[in-house]
Design a protein around this motif. Structure first.
Motif, PDB file in Angstrom:
ATOM      1  N   LEU A 113     -14.789  -0.516 -13.441  1.00  0.00           N
ATOM      2  CA  LEU A 113     -14.455  -1.993 -13.584  1.00  0.00           C
ATOM      3  C   LEU A 113     -13.988  -2.026 -15.137  1.00  0.00           C
ATOM      4  N   ILE A 114     -14.717  -1.404 -15.825  1.00  0.00           N
ATOM      5  CA  ILE A 114     -14.490  -1.582 -17.379  1.00  0.00           C
ATOM      6  C   ILE A 114     -12.811  -1.065 -17.781  1.00  0.00           C
ATOM      7  N   GLU A 115     -12.613  -0.062 -16.796  1.00  0.00           N
ATOM      8  CA  GLU A 115     -11.284   0.408 -17.204  1.00  0.00           C
ATOM      9  C   GLU A 115     -10.132  -0.629 -16.774  1.00  0.00           C
ATOM     10  N   ALA A 116     -10.561  -1.242 -15.696  1.00  0.00           N
ATOM     11  CA  ALA A 116      -9.729  -2.198 -15.283  1.00  0.00           C
ATOM     12  C   ALA A 116     -10.019  -3.668 -15.427  1.00  0.00           C
ATOM     13  N   ALA A 117     -10.735  -3.882 -16.848  1.00  0.00           N
ATOM     14  CA  ALA A 117     -11.260  -5.197 -16.935  1.00  0.00           C
ATOM     15  C   ALA A 117     -10.204  -6.291 -16.928  1.00  0.00           C
ATOM     16  N   ASP A 118      -8.714  -6.018 -17.509  1.00  0.00           N
ATOM     17  CA  ASP A 118      -7.958  -7.039 -17.284  1.00  0.00           C
ATOM     18  C   ASP A 118      -7.586  -7.567 -15.922  1.00  0.00           C
ATOM     19  N   PHE A 119      -7.772  -6.835 -15.126  1.00  0.00           N
ATOM     20  CA  PHE A 119      -7.277  -7.253 -13.816  1.00  0.00           C
ATOM     21  C   PHE A 119      -8.262  -7.444 -12.858  1.00  0.00           C
ATOM     22  N   LEU A 120      -9.671  -7.679 -13.212  1.00  0.00           N
ATOM     23  CA  LEU A 120     -10.460  -8.126 -12.372  1.00  0.00           C
ATOM     24  C   LEU A 120     -10.571  -9.486 -11.636  1.00  0.00           C
ATOM     25  N   PRO A 121     -11.033  -9.741 -10.701  1.00  0.00           N
ATOM     26  CA  PRO A 121     -11.077 -11.123 -10.190  1.00  0.00           C
ATOM     27  C   PRO A 121     -12.156 -12.016 -11.130  1.00  0.00           C
ATOM     28  N   LYS A 122     -12.087 -13.201 -11.041  1.00  0.00           N
ATOM     29  CA  LYS A 122     -13.222 -13.988 -11.922  1.00  0.00           C
ATOM     30  C   LYS A 122     -14.566 -13.735 -11.249  1.00  0.00           C
ATOM     31  N   TRP A 123     -14.579 -13.850 -10.116  1.00  0.00           N
ATOM     32  CA  TRP A 123     -16.119 -13.927  -9.527  1.00  0.00           C
ATOM     33  C   TRP A 123     -16.949 -12.547  -9.691  1.00  0.00           C
ATOM     34  N   LEU A 124     -16.067 -11.395 -10.306  1.00  0.00           N
ATOM     35  CA  LEU A 124     -16.752 -10.177 -10.413  1.00  0.00           C
ATOM     36  C   LEU A 124     -17.276  -9.902 -11.822  1.00  0.00           C
ATOM     37  N   GLU A 180      -3.956  -3.800  -6.429  1.00  0.00           N
ATOM     38  CA  GLU A 180      -3.058  -2.872  -7.106  1.00  0.00           C
ATOM     39  C   GLU A 180      -3.015  -2.647  -8.352  1.00  0.00           C
ATOM     40  N   PRO A 181      -2.860  -3.632  -9.277  1.00  0.00           N
ATOM     41  CA  PRO A 181      -3.304  -3.492 -10.826  1.00  0.00           C
ATOM     42  C   PRO A 181      -4.536  -2.833 -11.035  1.00  0.00           C
ATOM     43  N   ILE A 182      -5.876  -3.165 -10.407  1.00  0.00           N
ATOM     44  CA  ILE A 182      -7.068  -2.359 -10.688  1.00  0.00           C
ATOM     45  C   ILE A 182      -6.905  -0.845 -10.252  1.00  0.00           C
ATOM     46  N   ARG A 183      -6.531  -0.788  -9.012  1.00  0.00           N
ATOM     47  CA  ARG A 183      -6.019   0.846  -8.615  1.00  0.00           C
ATOM     48  C   ARG A 183      -5.109   1.516  -9.509  1.00  0.00           C
ATOM     49  N   THR A 184      -4.060   0.853 -10.216  1.00  0.00           N
ATOM     50  CA  THR A 184      -3.227   1.522 -10.895  1.00  0.00           C
ATOM     51  C   THR A 184      -3.977   2.020 -12.298  1.00  0.00           C
ATOM     52  N   ALA A 185      -4.739   0.863 -13.044  1.00  0.00           N
ATOM     53  CA  ALA A 185      -5.478   0.981 -14.048  1.00  0.00           C
ATOM     54  C   ALA A 185      -6.276   2.417 -14.104  1.00  0.00           C
ATOM     55  N   VAL A 186      -7.238   2.551 -12.900  1.00  0.00           N
ATOM     56  CA  VAL A 186      -8.307   3.450 -12.783  1.00  0.00           C
ATOM     57  C   VAL A 186      -7.502   4.865 -12.521  1.00  0.00           C
ATOM     58  N   TYR A 187      -6.491   4.764 -11.571  1.00  0.00           N
ATOM     59  CA  TYR A 187      -5.903   6.125 -11.337  1.00  0.00           C
ATOM     60  C   TYR A 187      -5.046   6.679 -12.404  1.00  0.00           C
ATOM     61  N   LYS A 188      -4.432   5.697 -13.287  1.00  0.00           N
ATOM     62  CA  LYS A 188      -3.996   6.223 -14.509  1.00  0.00           C
ATOM     63  C   LYS A 188      -4.573   7.089 -15.453  1.00  0.00           C
ATOM     64  N   LEU A 421      -0.793   3.951 -30.744  1.00  0.00           N
ATOM     65  CA  LEU A 421      -1.096   2.594 -30.832  1.00  0.00           C
ATOM     66  C   LEU A 421      -0.092   2.126 -30.112  1.00  0.00           C
ATOM     67  N   LYS A 422       1.169   2.331 -30.167  1.00  0.00           N
ATOM     68  CA  LYS A 422       2.312   1.537 -29.782  1.00  0.00           C
ATOM     69  C   LYS A 422       2.380   1.920 -28.259  1.00  0.00           C
ATOM     70  N   GLU A 423       2.113   3.251 -27.920  1.00  0.00           N
ATOM     71  CA  GLU A 423       2.016   3.618 -26.365  1.00  0.00           C
ATOM     72  C   GLU A 423       0.818   2.619 -25.627  1.00  0.00           C
ATOM     73  N   ALA A 424      -0.139   2.695 -26.577  1.00  0.00           N
ATOM     74  CA  ALA A 424      -1.328   2.055 -25.758  1.00  0.00           C
ATOM     75  C   ALA A 424      -0.935   0.588 -25.775  1.00  0.00           C
ATOM     76  N   GLY A 425      -0.366   0.073 -26.756  1.00  0.00           N
ATOM     77  CA  GLY A 425      -0.296  -1.473 -26.634  1.00  0.00           C
ATOM     78  C   GLY A 425       1.024  -1.825 -25.597  1.00  0.00           C
ATOM     79  N   SER A 426       1.806  -1.073 -25.386  1.00  0.00           N
ATOM     80  CA  SER A 426       3.085  -1.324 -24.489  1.00  0.00           C
ATOM     81  C   SER A 426       2.822  -0.764 -23.037  1.00  0.00           C
ATOM     82  N   GLU A 427       1.654  -0.673 -22.672  1.00  0.00           N
ATOM     83  CA  GLU A 427       1.652   0.048 -21.323  1.00  0.00           C
ATOM     84  C   GLU A 427       2.029  -0.940 -20.169  1.00  0.00           C
ATOM     85  N   SER A 428       1.928  -2.337 -20.473  1.00  0.00           N
ATOM     86  CA  SER A 428       2.425  -3.406 -19.443  1.00  0.00           C
ATOM     87  C   SER A 428       4.029  -3.570 -19.557  1.00  0.00           C
TER      88      SER A 428
END
Length: 630
Positions: A113-124, A180-188, A421-428
């Motif tokens: 979940l930490i890896e996908a922190a930007d996409f987690l639902p608010k309740w989690l 899907e965004p959560i799974r994508t972040a973890v699977y990447k 840094l550019k690659e890490a910052g431009s993932e989205s």
């Protein structure tokens, strides 16, 4: 993962538990799965070099609310890639064995979940995430709260037991599939395996004692224990290296050793000079084989330290492990799976694969009660006693060694760091060519206004996911009623301090007759429309006064006949005051906002700062300032 009744995970360790999703089968099913996993993943695991501990599954009987399961803990030390390789293995196991559901965590908790922190639902959150995150049928699942739990939030009531979670998961797996965004972040994070395994290796020439060369032929993974022993050495360990008793320096040969990149970096970056009494001498740094001599010297110290700590064990301990029915079934399964790739039995390649399979079986498959736990030093001494060492053959092989790998990856230049840094910052960013992107200044302005308008909570400011989000609406009546409930005041009453300040401001105005008439009627209630009208008149007067000052001239105004970004409509209400307002040109709010943002971004000089941090959090990426480069 304290919710399943286990102790907290040690630092730099990952824990994994695989449960039967349904209660049918029980212990027999789990044990069959354990053997199946060992055979199915033997080609991957036999060749893998672990930093500290291997991936190992054991049957764990039921205890309390925790049902029986297959579990294990792997200490990965400084090589975090071992942890993500375990994540890959666990996911693939649930894909190959659909009846298993897997949980995985470390000392940070639900690190997936930490890896996908930007996409987690608010309740989690960490308080209610226990027993909610699973790999099932090769996909990541998150069990949500019930509707009643979301409405009446109570952290203590949100935790599930493992049995409850497995029941829900087996009955509603499609509904609980992670977004899907959560799974994508973890699977990447685990993409590239199993090919990534070979890329993690580094092969280097080393000038080693013949005994170590023979040991590494039998057990290539022992290089990890030797590097760790040298890397974590203390003065007591080095006493054994004053006079080498096991690996004398007289019979050294050149060989090629396979490290992981982490192990190689740990070894090569250590500055160390051997004791003069050890007999290990180094050529001059200008010597073409200086690095091979230095690496061999350090590795020999690690092996000597391991042997100095061991207990003298019988050579039969390993043979006992490799002579039971479990080994026979394992070897037969490997042959069925074409593990030996058609190699003739007795050939050099067949023997190499067999040694790796024996090593993997001994480390990861055998049960603890079936054999005594053997330390690396014990195993090294056992191998030395049972392995024939042909020095002349090793010298002939040294004359035709394959080239070693380039280790330029150890050096990170500023340009390489900027690129990372550019690659890490431009993932989205979806565009493949960032320089050809069209940066819309209107998007910058709208994103910043959305951020300012976002209603935040006591936990801090909330970032809008993108500028495409719906506009934030503000219900004045609901907000006023909420304040009334908090403050206990009537919604139509005004603060006495505000009224006093307003009266003082009214008396200072040149056209004070109308306001005097209001002051003569203190008991008469003032309507909200009148208050808003008077406030607008104050603001208009202030604008007129400021228009001819330096402050007023510092703002960019709208050009006549031109329309700003969605700005003209907001000024229509102010045109009722008369023709004299026409000479007061409205300020272009969006243009000033963008100009100030760009000025702040330019002042960051390419470093992190408030402007880039806020905009990037909302998915807006500004180009580099080409006007000031070079």
């Amino acid at each position: 993962m304290e919710a399943i009744g286990q102790a907290p995970v040690a630092e730099d360790a990952v824990r994994y538990c695989l449960f039967a999703a349904t209660r049918s089968g029980g212990e027999a099913l789990l044990r069959r799965c354990a053997e199946g996993v060992a055979v199915r993943f033997a080609p991957l695991l036999a060749a893998y070099i672990w930093q500290r501990q291997p991936f190992r599954l054991r049957y764990v009987p039921p205890r309390g609310e925790t049902p029986a399961h297959l579990g294990g803990t792997t200490l990965f030390g400084d090589n975090v890639e071992d942890e993500w390789f375990v994540v890959y293995l666990v996911r693939e196991i649930t894909r190959e064995f659909p009846g298993l559901a897997a949980r995985i965590d470390d000392n940070d908790g639900e690190f997936l979940l930490i890896e996908a922190a930007d996409f987690l639902p608010k309740w989690l959150n960490p308080e209610n995430s226990d027993n909610r995150v699973f790999f099932y049928k090769g996909e990541l699942h998150i069990i949500p709260l019930t509707e009643s739990q979301e409405k009446e939030y109570d952290p203590s009531a949100d935790n599930l037991t493992i049995s409850q979670a497995l029941t829900l998961l087996s009955n509603h797996s499609e509904e609980f599939l992670a977004a899907e965004p959560i799974r994508t972040a973890v699977y990447k994070r685990i993409s590239g395996y199993p090919e990534k395994i070979q890329a993690s290796f580094h092969r280097a020439h080393c000038y080693l004692p013949a005994g170590i060369v023979a040991v590494l032929r039998q057990r290539p993974s022992l290089v990890a224990a030797a590097v760790q022993a040298f890397y974590l050495r203390d003065p007591v360990d080095l006493r054994a290296c004053r006079s080498f008793k096991t690996f004398r320096p007289e019979e050294r040969v050149m060989t090629i050793v396979t490290f992981t990149k982490c192990l190689y970096a740990q070894l090569v970056q250590q500055k160390f000079a051997p004791d003069r009494r050890s007999g290990y001498t180094l050529p001059l740094p200008s010597h073409p084989q200086f690095k091979a001599h230095e690496l061999g010297m350090k590795l020999a110290h690690g092996f000597e330290i391991l042997c100095s700590k061991c207990n003298k064990v019988s050579p039969d301990s390993k043979r006992n492990v490799l002579s039971g029915p479990l080994w026979e079934r394992f070897l037969s399964s490997l042959k069925e799976k074409n593990y030996f790739k058609g190699q003739m039995e007795g050939s050099a390649k067949y023997s190499e694969l067999l040694h790796m399979a024996e090593d993997y079986f001994q480390q990861s498959v055998t049960k603890p009660q079936s054999c005594v736990e053997v330390s690396p030093g014990d195993e090294i001494l056992t191998l030395l006693q049972t392995t024939a060492i042909d020095l002349k053959e090793l010298e002939r092989e040294a004359a035709c060694l394959p080239p070693e790998d380039d280790d330029s990856w150890l050096e990170l230049t500023p340009d390489d760091l900027d690129q990372m840094l550019k690659e890490a910052g431009s993932e989205s960013i979806q565009s493949s060519n960032e320089e050809e992107q069209k940066y819309d200044l209107e998007t910058v302005a709208e994103s910043m206004k959305a951020f300012v308008s976002k209603v935040s909570t006591h936990e801090g400011a909330e970032m809008p996911w993108s500028s495409d989000d719906s506009h934030v609406t503000f219900d004045v009546d609901s907000f006023t009623k909420a304040l009334d409930r908090i403050l206990g005041a009537d919604s139509e009453e005004l603060d006495s301090d505000d009224l006093d300040e307003e009266e003082e401001f009214d008396l200072s105005d040149d056209d004070g007759d109308d306001f005097d008439a209001e002051n003569q009627r203190p008991d008469q209630e003032v309507s909200p429309n009148e208050l808003i009208g008077s406030l607008k008149s104050y603001m208009n007067e202030m604008d007129r006064e400021l228009a001819h000052t330096n402050v007023g001239k510092s703002f960019t105004t709208q050009k006549k006949g031109a329309s700003s970004v969605k700005a003209a409509t907001s000024e229509s209400a102010g045109h009722d005051s008369g023709a004299e307002d026409t000479e007061l040109t409205p300020v272009d709010v969006d243009m000033n906002l963008v100009a100030n943002l760009l000025e702040s971004y330019s002042a960051q000089s390419g470093l992190a700062g408030p402007t880039s941090n806020i905009l990037q959090s909302m998915g807006v990426y500004l180009p580099e300032n080409a006007d000031h480069t070079g």
